[in-house]
Design a protein around this motif. Structure first.
Motif, PDB file in Angstrom:
ATOM      1  N   GLU A 282       0.849  -1.179  -0.085  1.00 18.15           N
ATOM      2  CA  GLU A 282       0.266   0.118   0.600  1.00 18.15           C
ATOM      3  C   GLU A 282       0.859   1.225   0.107  1.00 18.15           C
ATOM      4  N   TYR A 283       1.982   1.363   0.969  1.00 16.15           N
ATOM      5  CA  TYR A 283       2.849   2.332   0.769  1.00 16.15           C
ATOM      6  C   TYR A 283       3.533   2.911  -0.511  1.00 16.15           C
ATOM      7  N   TRP A 284       3.915   1.517  -1.050  1.00 16.37           N
ATOM      8  CA  TRP A 284       4.036   1.566  -2.060  1.00 16.37           C
ATOM      9  C   TRP A 284       3.409   2.472  -3.580  1.00 16.37           C
ATOM     10  N   ARG A 285       2.248   2.008  -3.107  1.00 16.84           N
ATOM     11  CA  ARG A 285       1.335   1.989  -4.342  1.00 16.84           C
ATOM     12  C   ARG A 285       0.940   3.488  -4.747  1.00 16.84           C
ATOM     13  N   SER A 286       0.914   4.120  -3.218  1.00 11.97           N
ATOM     14  CA  SER A 286       0.756   5.255  -2.671  1.00 11.97           C
ATOM     15  C   SER A 286       1.656   6.272  -3.541  1.00 11.97           C
TER      16      SER A 286
ATOM     17  N   GLY B  72       2.864  10.439  -6.855  1.00 16.17           N
ATOM     18  CA  GLY B  72       4.865  10.877  -7.056  1.00 16.17           C
ATOM     19  C   GLY B  72       5.453  11.488  -5.454  1.00 16.17           C
ATOM     20  N   GLN B  73       5.266  11.446  -4.639  1.00 13.99           N
ATOM     21  CA  GLN B  73       5.820  11.642  -3.311  1.00 13.99           C
ATOM     22  C   GLN B  73       6.418  11.035  -3.132  1.00 13.99           C
ATOM     23  N   PHE B  74       7.948  11.947  -2.454  1.00 15.31           N
ATOM     24  CA  PHE B  74       8.980  11.142  -2.551  1.00 15.31           C
ATOM     25  C   PHE B  74       8.912  10.242  -0.683  1.00 15.31           C
ATOM     26  N   PRO B  75       9.273   9.087  -1.269  1.00  9.95           N
ATOM     27  CA  PRO B  75       9.481   8.165  -0.490  1.00  9.95           C
ATOM     28  C   PRO B  75      10.399   8.495   0.687  1.00  9.95           C
ATOM     29  N   GLU B  76      10.195   9.138   1.286  1.00  7.06           N
ATOM     30  CA  GLU B  76      11.059  10.247   3.235  1.00  7.06           C
ATOM     31  C   GLU B  76      11.216   9.108   3.911  1.00  7.06           C
ATOM     32  N   ALA B  77       9.951   8.403   4.621  1.00  9.47           N
ATOM     33  CA  ALA B  77       9.749   7.863   5.547  1.00  9.47           C
ATOM     34  C   ALA B  77      11.016   6.476   5.440  1.00  9.47           C
ATOM     35  N   PHE B  78      11.141   5.833   3.925  1.00 12.58           N
ATOM     36  CA  PHE B  78      11.974   4.382   4.058  1.00 12.58           C
ATOM     37  C   PHE B  78      13.354   5.481   3.998  1.00 12.58           C
ATOM     38  N   VAL B  79      13.394   6.132   2.741  1.00 14.23           N
ATOM     39  CA  VAL B  79      14.982   6.807   2.724  1.00 14.23           C
ATOM     40  C   VAL B  79      15.202   7.006   3.729  1.00 14.23           C
ATOM     41  N   SER B  80      14.597   7.867   5.175  1.00 17.25           N
ATOM     42  CA  SER B  80      14.894   7.729   6.309  1.00 17.25           C
ATOM     43  C   SER B  80      15.820   6.841   7.117  1.00 17.25           C
ATOM     44  N   ALA B  81      13.955   5.381   7.504  1.00 23.88           N
ATOM     45  CA  ALA B  81      14.670   4.757   7.667  1.00 23.88           C
ATOM     46  C   ALA B  81      16.335   4.060   7.210  1.00 23.88           C
TER      47      ALA B  81
ATOM     48  N   THR C 178      14.003  20.982 -14.157  1.00 26.85           N
ATOM     49  CA  THR C 178      12.519  21.014 -14.736  1.00 26.85           C
ATOM     50  C   THR C 178      12.849  19.090 -15.184  1.00 26.85           C
ATOM     51  N   PRO C 179      11.440  18.824 -14.478  1.00 25.57           N
ATOM     52  CA  PRO C 179      10.946  17.423 -14.341  1.00 25.57           C
ATOM     53  C   PRO C 179      10.314  17.053 -15.649  1.00 25.57           C
ATOM     54  N   ILE C 180      11.029  15.624 -16.036  1.00 25.80           N
ATOM     55  CA  ILE C 180      10.875  15.161 -16.854  1.00 25.80           C
ATOM     56  C   ILE C 180       9.864  14.445 -16.703  1.00 25.80           C
ATOM     57  N   ARG C 181       8.367  14.234 -17.377  1.00 24.96           N
ATOM     58  CA  ARG C 181       7.227  13.397 -16.940  1.00 24.96           C
ATOM     59  C   ARG C 181       7.895  11.930 -18.100  1.00 24.96           C
ATOM     60  N   LYS C 182       7.618  11.136 -16.801  1.00 28.97           N
ATOM     61  CA  LYS C 182       7.957  10.001 -17.812  1.00 28.97           C
ATOM     62  C   LYS C 182       7.002   8.710 -16.719  1.00 28.97           C
ATOM     63  N   MET C 183       7.496   6.858 -17.762  1.00 27.11           N
ATOM     64  CA  MET C 183       6.994   6.204 -17.834  1.00 27.11           C
ATOM     65  C   MET C 183       6.493   5.684 -16.359  1.00 27.11           C
ATOM     66  N   GLY C 184       7.461   5.294 -15.731  1.00 23.20           N
ATOM     67  CA  GLY C 184       7.284   4.531 -14.301  1.00 23.20           C
ATOM     68  C   GLY C 184       8.122   5.463 -13.555  1.00 23.20           C
ATOM     69  N   ARG C 185       8.171   5.025 -12.257  1.00 26.02           N
ATOM     70  CA  ARG C 185       9.555   5.900 -11.164  1.00 26.02           C
ATOM     71  C   ARG C 185       9.058   6.928 -10.732  1.00 26.02           C
ATOM     72  N   LYS C 186       7.831   7.317 -10.774  1.00 29.30           N
ATOM     73  CA  LYS C 186       6.987   8.897 -10.627  1.00 29.30           C
ATOM     74  C   LYS C 186       7.603   9.805  -9.214  1.00 29.30           C
ATOM     75  N   ALA C 187       8.376   8.497  -8.541  1.00 20.79           N
ATOM     76  CA  ALA C 187       8.830   9.290  -7.385  1.00 20.79           C
ATOM     77  C   ALA C 187       9.886   9.736  -6.925  1.00 20.79           C
ATOM     78  N   ILE C 188      10.230   9.473  -7.715  1.00 20.69           N
ATOM     79  CA  ILE C 188      12.178   9.549  -7.901  1.00 20.69           C
ATOM     80  C   ILE C 188      11.896  10.362  -9.092  1.00 20.69           C
ATOM     81  N   ASP C 189      12.673  11.718  -9.113  1.00 24.16           N
ATOM     82  CA  ASP C 189      12.229  12.797  -9.950  1.00 24.16           C
ATOM     83  C   ASP C 189      13.637  12.621 -11.335  1.00 24.16           C
ATOM     84  N   SER C 190      13.256  13.298 -12.298  1.00 23.40           N
ATOM     85  CA  SER C 190      14.124  12.652 -13.224  1.00 23.40           C
ATOM     86  C   SER C 190      14.149  14.511 -13.807  1.00 23.40           C
ATOM     87  N   ASN C 191      15.610  15.033 -14.148  1.00 25.37           N
ATOM     88  CA  ASN C 191      15.131  16.576 -15.027  1.00 25.37           C
ATOM     89  C   ASN C 191      16.373  16.911 -16.179  1.00 25.37           C
ATOM     90  N   ALA C 192      15.371  17.625 -16.865  1.00 27.29           N
ATOM     91  CA  ALA C 192      16.287  18.264 -17.822  1.00 27.29           C
ATOM     92  C   ALA C 192      17.164  19.273 -16.792  1.00 27.29           C
TER      93      ALA C 192
END
Length: 388
Positions: free
Chosen positions: A26-30, A35-44, A201-215
């Motif tokens: 459920e966490y990863w589906r959300s 597209g919210q960065f998984p802050e709690a996971f990274v902090s852990a 500038t974020p690039i809209r992409k196919m997957g991994r929405k929460a981890i930004d990729s940028n120009a």
């Protein structure tokens, strides 16, 4: 030759899996939906010390090898976090390695502990829109001043630039026309991510929405002389030191993602009853899953062979490239088979495999194409003439 992990390595795997179990489907589906960065996971992960797993002990790290780092990152992906989780910490594991290997003692003491603690967040500026994989053709310039450099140029697919406070970046300090070898004249810098001079500038992409990729656009960014890592003009060679570890980690993560998908598909095939029998009793369902298990295990062997060679200080370019290729292909095939095993529900977000399938394209594309891997192996292993 060993074909299994030591007790200590197995403990690393179990420890990471236990930590990841706190962050369920459920966490990863959300995370994927919002597209919210998984802050709690990274902090852990940070609190548990995993961000400094491969960094030197004297700098606050654990001093583990590439093998242990690959075990940890594979466990993250395999837990169900996939690349949404793995990519959130991937850069911290081996990204600072050029700084740890080629930086001055003062740079290491001042900068690396802040990355391990999470106080600083790093991105890596290498790829450019007009150069792609041809790094020697990059156009970003670093012009020498009396007390430092001024950087200007563009970077593409820069991961985590929205959150970064620091950037490890390569730029030309000597124009290509003025060097004997195209690989010369490129320098490596570790700079502040000054948002008045750097636009991401974020690039809209196919997957991994929460981890930004940028120009990324850099306009007259001043950096002091002590931002230079190692010798001026040697940055390309410093980059090479990090390419093999990155390929190994990507291969390990891809196998982990494939295992997550295979686990979901196998459970569904045991439980789903059609025509009065579990669908897993049908060879049309069972055989594709058995095939991808074999592919994943073979890719895993190559991955950890490459890691073992690297840790032993031996040449591992061919094995690292093969690990990335085989892992990416096996992970993709496993995710595809998982979607198909679920039938129509494989297209539904609640079963997770559609997310895995989207993320499985990442290791097939990045950080190097399959074709360039074939070029490397053809030339360096088979002795065939260079084709490009």
């Amino acid at each position: 030759m060993q074909y299994g992990f030591t007790d200590e390595q197995q403990a690393i795997r179990e420890s990471v899996l236990k930590l990841c179990s706190r962050f369920g489907a459920e966490y990863w589906r959300s995370i994927d939906e919002t597209g919210q960065f998984p802050e709690a996971f990274v902090s852990a992960m940070c609190e548990a010390g995993w961000l400094g797993a491969a960094m030197p002990v004297e700098l606050g790290g654990s001093g583990l090898g590439l093998t242990e780092a690959a075990i940890a990152m594979q466990a993250v992906a395999e837990s169900g976090a996939g690349y949404s989780g793995a990519s959130a910490v991937h850069l911290n594991i081996f990204g600072p390695m050029p700084l740890a290997r080629f930086g001055t003692d003062e740079q290491k003491r001042r900068l690396i502990p802040r990355l391990i603690s999470g106080e600083d967040k790093m991105c890596f500026g290498v790829t450019e829109p007009d150069a792609g994989l041809d790094t020697t053709s990059l156009s970003t310039r670093a012009v020498r001043t009396n007390d430092g450099y001024v950087l200007r140029g563009r970077k593409m697919w820069t991961t985590m630039a929205q959150r970064a406070t620091k950037m490890l970046i390569v730029a030309r300090t000597t124009p290509r026309a003025e060097v004997k070898k195209a690989t010369d004249g490129i320098s490596l810098f570790y700079v502040d991510f000054d948002r008045e001079k750097i636009q991401a500038t974020p690039i809209r992409k196919m997957g991994r929405k929460a981890i930004d990729s940028n120009a990324v656009f850099i306009d007259d960014l001043y950096v002091p002389a002590d931002a230079l890592v190692g010798e001026e003009g040697r940055g390309f060679y410093y980059l090479l030191e990090g390419l093999n570890p990155e390929r190994v980690l990507i291969g390990a993560e891809a196998v982990g993602l494939g295992r997550a998908a295979l686990g979901k598909a196998s459970a569904y095939a045991r439980e789903r009853v059609v025509f009065g029998r579990p669908i897993g009793k049908n060879q049309g369902v069972a055989h594709p899953l058995a095939r991808v298990w074999a592919e994943l295990e073979a890719a895993n062997l190559m991955t950890f062979k490459a890691a073992a060679l690297y840790d032993a200080g031996q040449e591992c370019g061919a094995e690292a490239n093969a690990a990335k290729y085989l892992g990416g292909e096996a992970g993709f095939h496993a995710c595809e088979a998982a979607v198909l095993a679920h039938g129509g529900m494989g297209y539904a977000k609640e079963y997770d495999v559609e997310r895995y399938f989207r993320e499985a394209m990442i290791p097939r594309i990045a950080p190097v194409s399959r074709e360039m891997i074939f070029n490397f192996i053809a030339e360096r292993v088979l002795g065939l003439p260079r084709s490009y």
